[in-house]
Design an enzyme around this catalytic site. Structure first.
Site, PDB file in Angstrom:
ATOM      1  N   LYS A  24       0.859  -1.181   0.000  1.00  0.00           N
ATOM      2  CA  LYS A  24       0.000   0.000   0.000  1.00  0.00           C
ATOM      3  C   LYS A  24       0.899   1.236   0.000  1.00  0.00           C
ATOM      4  CE  LYS A  24      -4.083   2.077   2.018  1.00  0.00           C
ATOM      5  NZ  LYS A  24      -3.630   3.447   1.703  1.00  0.00           N
ATOM      6  N   LEU A  25       0.795   2.006  -1.046  1.00  0.00           N
ATOM      7  CA  LEU A  25       1.675   3.157  -1.230  1.00  0.00           C
ATOM      8  C   LEU A  25       1.075   4.388  -0.549  1.00  0.00           C
ATOM      9  CD1 LEU A  25       2.454   2.436  -4.953  1.00  0.00           C
ATOM     10  CD2 LEU A  25       4.101   2.337  -3.074  1.00  0.00           C
TER      11      LEU A  25
END
Length: 273
Positions: free
Chosen positions: A25-26
């Site tokens: 998850k950026l």
């Protein structure tokens, strides 16, 4: 062309399943990258705000006409980790020149044809054809099949934001929040004190044991718990704030400490006193 992005539900814990893909998850800003049939590029936030002019370096990428990509705009720090404050600073300023990267994880249109009804794994294959080479400006998010628990452990060890678990066979649900896509956040926890509250809109003032200000908690407080603070004796008031006679200790979860040493998005967990 703007396509409203598919949104994620939360999962409290990671899990292992061969039916899911696991991705990092950026910690950035969700972007829709659109190239019309004539080759004109338009960039949109998830709320359909066009921001093309703010990121001229993204308008000359080698992406075929008739393509719509879904991804995250990020800025990396000196350790190569996404820096949310830095990307927000670049986003909010028309003069900033901080290097940015667009990391894409899905393709919604290719060759002027919609791909949203295709299973995720098929869309990943198409995405690899549309973006065959990763560059500093444009790259694809990496994924593994299953292994969600181990991936999450690695994310925690690196103090990254979390992971996303996506069903391999999931279609792209335009504009909807789907249980086929799940996010697991790498929360941090802290024991803090509620010292007061905002009077005009909800928000609890937080401090540590030494009285150092830690920010405002605006989310995740059940209605029944709010009453404990609002019924507490008030020491003093201003036009905007009420301050408690005796701060109340509680545990919160939060994303990370900001550069100003404040809690980012603190959320109530439980009372400790």
């Amino acid at each position: 062309m703007f396509i409203s992005p598919m949104l994620l539900h939360k999962s409290d814990e990671p899990f292992d399943s061969a039916d899911y893909l696991t991705e990092l998850k950026l910690d950035g800003i969700r972007f829709i990258y659109s190239v019309d049939d004539a080759g004109k590029v338009r960039l949109y936030t998830r709320h359909k705000n066009e921001v093309t002019a703010r990121f001229p370096e993204l308008t000359a990428l080698d992406v075929p006409p008739g393509t719509v990509l879904d991804g995250e705009l990020i800025v990396t720090d000196n350790d190569g980790k996404p820096d949310f404050e830095a990307v927000m600073s670049r986003f909010m300023s028309s003069r900033a020149t901080t290097p940015i990267s667009l990391v894409v994880f899905d393709v919604l249109k290719a060759g002027s044809k919609s791909t949203t009804s295709l299973p995720l794994l098929e869309r990943k294959v198409i995405l690899a054809d549309v973006v065959p080479n990763d560059t500093e400006l444009l790259s694809k998010v990496q994924f593994v099949e299953g292994h969600g628990a181990n991936y999450f452990d690695a994310v925690k060890a690196q103090s990254l934001e979390g992971i996303v678990l996506k069903r391999k066979d999931s279609r792209y649900d335009v504009g909807k929040r789907s249980h086929n896509w799940l996010k697991v956040i790498n929360y941090q926890y802290a024991d803090v004190f509620v010292t007061g509250f905002r009077k005009k809109e909800f928000g609890w003032l937080l401090a540590d044991a030494d009285g150092r200000y830690l920010g405002v908690m605006e989310h995740g407080v059940p209605p029944v718990e709010k009453q404990r603070v609002y019924r507490a004796p008030i020491a003093k008031e201003t036009d905007d704030f009420s301050y408690l006679v005796s701060p109340i200790k509680c545990r919160v979860k939060f994303r990370n400490y900001t550069k100003a040493d404040l809690l980012r998005i603190p959320s109530f967990v439980e009372w400790l006193a």
